[in-house]
Enzyme design. Structure first.
Site, short mmCIF file in Angstrom:
data_model
loop_
_atom_site.label_atom_id
_atom_site.label_comp_id
_atom_site.label_asym_id
_atom_site.label_seq_id
_atom_site.Cartn_x
_atom_site.Cartn_y
_atom_site.Cartn_z
N ALA A 52 0.81 -1.22 0.00
CA ALA A 52 0.00 0.00 0.00
C ALA A 52 0.84 1.27 0.00
O ALA A 52 0.29 2.37 0.01
CB ALA A 52 -0.94 0.01 1.21
N GLY A 53 2.16 1.13 -0.01
CA GLY A 53 3.04 2.28 0.07
C GLY A 53 3.34 2.92 -1.27
O GLY A 53 2.80 2.54 -2.32
N ILE A 72 6.02 2.87 -3.16
CA ILE A 72 6.57 1.93 -4.14
C ILE A 72 5.61 0.77 -4.34
O ILE A 72 5.38 0.31 -5.46
CB ILE A 72 7.94 1.39 -3.68
CG1 ILE A 72 8.96 2.51 -3.58
CG2 ILE A 72 8.45 0.31 -4.65
CD1 ILE A 72 10.28 2.09 -2.95
N GLY A 73 5.01 0.30 -3.26
CA GLY A 73 4.18 -0.89 -3.30
C GLY A 73 3.02 -0.83 -4.26
O GLY A 73 2.73 -1.79 -4.97
N ASP A 89 0.08 -5.42 3.78
CA ASP A 89 0.56 -4.19 4.40
C ASP A 89 -0.17 -4.02 5.72
O ASP A 89 -1.13 -4.76 6.02
CB ASP A 89 0.34 -2.98 3.49
CG ASP A 89 1.41 -1.91 3.67
OD1 ASP A 89 1.84 -1.69 4.83
OD2 ASP A 89 1.85 -1.31 2.67
N ILE A 144 13.78 -4.60 -1.65
CA ILE A 144 13.84 -3.21 -2.09
C ILE A 144 14.03 -2.27 -0.90
O ILE A 144 14.63 -1.21 -1.01
CB ILE A 144 12.56 -2.83 -2.87
CG1 ILE A 144 12.52 -3.58 -4.21
CG2 ILE A 144 12.45 -1.33 -3.08
CD1 ILE A 144 11.23 -3.37 -4.98
N SER A 145 13.52 -2.66 0.27
CA SER A 145 13.56 -1.81 1.46
C SER A 145 14.98 -1.32 1.74
O SER A 145 15.91 -2.11 1.85
CB SER A 145 13.05 -2.59 2.68
OG SER A 145 11.77 -3.12 2.45
N ASN A 146 15.11 0.00 1.88
CA ASN A 146 16.42 0.60 2.14
C ASN A 146 16.76 0.62 3.62
O ASN A 146 15.86 0.64 4.46
CB ASN A 146 16.46 2.02 1.58
CG ASN A 146 16.91 2.05 0.13
OD1 ASN A 146 17.82 1.33 -0.25
ND2 ASN A 146 16.28 2.89 -0.67
N ASP A 176 19.74 1.66 -10.13
CA ASP A 176 21.03 2.28 -10.42
C ASP A 176 21.39 2.12 -11.90
O ASP A 176 21.94 3.04 -12.52
CB ASP A 176 22.12 1.66 -9.54
CG ASP A 176 21.86 1.85 -8.06
OD1 ASP A 176 21.30 2.90 -7.69
OD2 ASP A 176 22.20 0.94 -7.28
N HIS A 234 24.20 -0.28 -3.00
CA HIS A 234 23.03 0.48 -3.44
C HIS A 234 22.84 1.75 -2.61
O HIS A 234 21.74 2.08 -2.20
CB HIS A 234 21.78 -0.42 -3.33
CG HIS A 234 20.53 0.20 -3.89
ND1 HIS A 234 20.45 0.69 -5.18
CD2 HIS A 234 19.32 0.42 -3.33
CE1 HIS A 234 19.24 1.16 -5.38
NE2 HIS A 234 18.53 1.03 -4.27
#
Length: 331
Positions: free
Chosen positions: A10-11, A13-14, A34, A118-120, A151, A178
Site C-alpha cells: 500500500a506504500g 513503491i508498493g 501491508d 527493495i527496502s532501504n 542504479d 546500493h
C-alpha cells in the site's frame, strides 16, 4: 500456478509495483500485504483484465501467513521512505525491524520463495534477511536478491543524455552496493561504446550515485523515488519469473547478493573486494535463481579508486545488518 507477493503493497513503491506485477501475465495469483489499505489496493487492481487473481491482507487473522503461503516470488518494498536530510543510516533504525519481522514470516511460511529486497538501506537489509533465514535453516544464497536495478536504469538514462544513444538500448554495469559511494558505475564498459571526457565521467558518476537525493529534493518532503523504483523492481521481478518459470536462458541483471550464490565463480572477486560476503554485480539468472555471478572485467583506474572507496562503506553496512540479528534482535 505462479504466486507473487508484495510486502508493503500500500506504500509509495508498493502500489505502482503491484500494478506492474498485475500486468505480468506469468503471474496467476498476486497477494498484497501491508499494515493498512492493502485490501483496497487489491480490490482496485482486481478490476484489471489480466490473469492474476489479487488478494489483500492485513496483519489480523494471520494475514502475513496467508499472503506468503505458496509464494513463488516475494518482493519487499516495505518501510518508510527517505525524506530530505535523512540518510540511509537513519532509515536503518526504522526499517531494520520491519524487514526482520517480514523475513521471519518468509522463513516460516515461504522458505523456498525467491526474495527480492527493495527496502532501504539494501546494503544492510539484505544481510538482515539472510541472517533471519539462516537462523531458521531456510537460507539459499541463490534465492535472495537486493534490487539494485534502479542504479542501472538511472545510468542508462543519464548517460544517454550525453552520448545521444536511445536510453532503452544503453547498458552500463553498476556494481558495489546500493547507496552513495558504494554505487560504482563502470562507464568504461558502457554499451554501445562512448568515450566520455574525465569531467563527464565524474559528473555522471556523482549523479548516478546520488540520483535518489535528486528525487527527494524535487519532491520537497513528499516522498522519495517511488515510481522509478517500482518500474525497476518490476523489471527485475519479470527477469526472475522469465528465468525460473519460463525457463529463458541468458538473462543478465544486476543484483546485490551473498557471494556464496556462486562460490567457485566468485573466488577471484572476493580477493578484489577484500573478502566481502555481499556485492552487487551482473548476475546470470537460471531456473534456480542465481546461475552465475559475472566478474567485473577490466576496469579503469578511476573505477579502481571508486571500488577502494566503496569497500569500507560496504563492510560497515553489511556488519550493521548482521549485527542487528546477532545482537539478539527478537525473532
Amino acid at each position: 500456478m505462479v504466486k507473487a507477493v508484495v510486502l508493503g503493497a500500500a506504500g509509495g513503491i508498493g502500489q505502482p509495483l503491484s500494478l506492474l506485477l498485475k500486468l505480468n501475465e506469468v503471474i496467476t495469483e498476486l497477494a498484497l500485504y501491508d499494515i493498512v489499505n492493502s485490501p483496497g489496493v487489491a480490490a482496485d487492481l482486481s478490476h484489471i483484465n489480466t490473469p492474476a487473481k489479487v488478494t489483500g491482507y492485513l496483519p489480523a487473522n494471520d494475514g502475513l501467513k496467508c499472503a506468503l503461503t505458496g509464494a513463488h516470488l516475494i518482493v519487499i518494498p516495505a518501510g518508510v521512505p527517505r525524506k530530505p536530510g535523512m540518510t540511509r543510516d537513519d532509515l536503518f533504525k526504522i526499517n531494520a525491524g520491519i524487514v526482520r519481522d517480514l523475513a521471519t514470516g518468509i522463513a516460516q511460511h515461504a522458505p523456498k520463495a525467491y526474495v527480492l529486497v527493495i527496502s532501504n538501506p539494501v546494503n544492510s537489509t539484505v544481510p538482515i534477511v539472510v541472517e533471519v533465514l539462516k537462523k531458521h535453516g531456510a537460507f539459499d544464497p541463490k534465492r535472495v536478491f537486493g534490487v539494485t536495478t534502479l542504479d542501472v536504469v538511472r545510468a542508462s538514462t543519464f548517460t544517454s543524455s550525453i552520448s545521444g544513444a536511445a536510453p532503452q538500448g544503453v547498458r552500463v554495469p553498476v556494481v558495489g552496493g546500493h547507496s552513495g559511494v558504494t554505487i560504482i558505475p563502470l562507464l568504461s564498459q558502457i554499451s554501445p561504446r562512448h568515450n566520455f571526457t574525465h569531467e563527464e565521467i565524474e559528473a555522471l558518476t556523482k549523479r548516478i550515485q546520488f540520483g535518489g537525493d535528486e528525487v527527494v529534493k524535487a519532491k520537497d518532503g513528499a516522498g522519495s523515488a517511488t515510481l522509478s523504483m517500482a518500474q525497476a523492481g518490476a523489471r527485475f521481478a519479470s527477469s526472475i519469473l522469465n528465468a525460473t518459470v519460463k525457463g529463458e536462458a541468458g538473462i543478465v541483471e544486476p543484483s546485490y547478493v551473498h557471494l556464496d550464490a556462486d562460490k567457485e565463480g566468485c573466488a577471484q572477486l572476493r580477493k578484489l573486494i577484500d573478502g566481502l560476503d555481499y556485492f552487487s554485480s551482473n548476475i546470470e539468472l537460471g531456473p534456480n535463481g542465481v546461475a552465475k555471478i559475472i566478474s567485473l572485467g577490466e576496469i579503469s583506474e578511476y573505477e579502481k579508486k571508486l571500488l577502494e572507496a566503496a569497500i569500507p562503506e560496504l563492510k560497515t553496512n553489511i556488519n550493521k545488518g548482521v549485527s542487528f540479528i546477532a545482537d539478539g534482535s527478537k525473532l
